[in-house]
Design an enzyme around this catalytic site. Structure first.
Site, short mmCIF file in Angstrom:
data_model
loop_
_atom_site.label_atom_id
_atom_site.label_comp_id
_atom_site.label_asym_id
_atom_site.label_seq_id
_atom_site.Cartn_x
_atom_site.Cartn_y
_atom_site.Cartn_z
CB SER A 37 10.89 4.27 -1.72
OG SER A 37 10.68 3.72 -0.44
N GLY A 96 0.81 -1.22 0.00
CA GLY A 96 0.00 0.00 0.00
C GLY A 96 0.84 1.26 0.00
CB ALA A 136 4.39 7.34 -10.11
N GLY A 137 5.46 4.47 -8.97
CA GLY A 137 6.20 3.22 -9.24
C GLY A 137 5.27 2.02 -9.19
CG HIS A 138 3.34 0.83 -5.51
ND1 HIS A 138 3.56 1.86 -4.63
CD2 HIS A 138 3.92 -0.27 -4.95
CE1 HIS A 138 4.21 1.42 -3.58
NE2 HIS A 138 4.46 0.14 -3.74
CG ASP A 152 11.87 -3.66 -3.16
OD1 ASP A 152 12.46 -3.18 -2.18
OD2 ASP A 152 10.78 -3.20 -3.57
O1 PAF Z 1 7.88 -5.11 -2.06
C1 PAF Z 1 6.95 -5.07 -1.23
O2 PAF Z 1 6.19 -4.12 -1.14
C2 PAF Z 1 6.76 -6.25 -0.28
O3 PAF Z 1 7.98 -6.77 0.12
C3 PAF Z 1 5.85 -7.34 -0.84
C4 PAF Z 1 6.44 -8.00 -2.09
C5 PAF Z 1 4.48 -6.76 -1.18
C6 PAF Z 1 5.64 -8.45 0.19
O4 PAF Z 1 5.03 -7.96 1.35
#
Ligand code: PAF
Length: 284
Positions: free
Chosen positions: A180, A27, A31-33, A145
């Site tokens: 981030s 959550g 913009a990255g998500h 990540d």
């Molecule tokens: O990258 C993240 O936000 C978390 O590590 C993930 C992959 C959703 C697992 O909780």
């Protein structure tokens, strides 16, 4: 777009789905998500985004309690980005007792894992659960990540999970800072300083492309440069893209990774690079 809070509702919603594309998140979306959600939508439907701040991947002294939670705003962003389903379970729903963990290879105790014991076991456990719940055909994770992505790809291979792993490029602010959720913790002064992490990785990459090959020295000098600027450095490490181990001399496809703290906020970043094979221009 539908918001699902319970495992039973998720299973029902996906009962007939064969091409689900999953984006797992904690959550506080940026913009990255959203670019990962768009990437998911180019491959499969429905696009399912999970929002779950996973207690298993936080150490006792980490930011689980203060991790920003913003479900309503997240849902508005997801709807606009073309997401079909949001799965936002409670901790009790995700983790009925007794707890079973994924066991990871030694690589999980290096780099970030050396500073966050058990972190990647927590990540892989929750992602494995999400995979079992959603049975997606595609799953999207960001390259920001890098070690997480590497370990998750290993898990998919090792457990023969029938999932295509898609990799999203790291989104950046105009000054280079990697997007981030934790950037929200930074004070104005720290935010102004934060692009130094990316700049340090770029400088290291430049030195490599200019022909320097003393990897330990490059790592140490980059780490010292950050410390001088007021960062508390966990590591700056040069690794092989292939196995995330220190690169053998003949290794060409490398990645520079770093984790460092500004005040109470820990930031990570990485940059891939390919050393020139004799006679060819470098690929950056
Ligand atoms: O990258 C993240 O936000 C978390 O590590 C993930 C992959 C959703 C697992 O909780």
């Amino acid at each position: 777009m539908r918001l699902l809070r319970h495992v039973a509702d998720l299973r029902l919603a996906l009962a007939a789905a064969t091409d689900t594309a999953l984006v797992a998140t904690m959550g506080n979306l940026h913009a990255g998500h959203l670019s990962l959600v768009e990437l998911a939508g180019r491959h499969g439907r429905p696009v399912l985004t999970s929002i779950f701040v996973n207690p298993l991947q936080f150490g006792a002294d980490e930011d689980f309690d203060r991790y920003p939670r913003s479900l309503e705003a997240d849902c508005r962003l997801l709807q606009a980005a073309g997401c079909d389903l949001v799965f936002a379970p409670t901790v009790q729903e995700m983790y009925p007792e007794p707890q079973t963990y994924a066991v990871l290879p030694p690589l999980a105790d290096t780099l970030c894992g050396a500073f966050r014991p058990g972190h990647f076991a927590g990540v892989c456990t929750v992602v494995l659960k999400l995979f079992n719940l959603a049975r997606p055909r595609y799953a999207v994770f960001g390259k920001k990540d890098y070690q997480q992505l590497f370990l998750l790809k290993g898990m998919v291979r090792q457990f023969n999970l029938p999932i295509v792993m898609l990799e999203g490029e790291t989104g950046r602010e105009p000054d280079g800072l990697a997007l981030s959720s934790r950037n929200a913790y930074l004070s104005a002064t720290q935010r102004a300083q934060a692009p130094q992490l990316h700049a340090t990785l770029r400088a290291l990459r430049q030195r490599l492309l200019a022909g320097e090959r003393d990897y330990t020295r490059l790592e140490t000098e980059a780490s010292e440069a950050l410390s001088r600027q007021g960062w508390r450095v966990d590591y700056v490490a040069l690794r092989s893209q292939r196995n995330l181990l220190p690169p053998a001399p003949e290794e060409k496809d490398l990645v520079v990774l770093a984790a460092a703290h500004l005040g109470r906020t820990r930031l990570i970043d990485n940059l891939e690079l390919s050393l020139p094979v004799c006679g060819r221009a470098p690929r950056v």
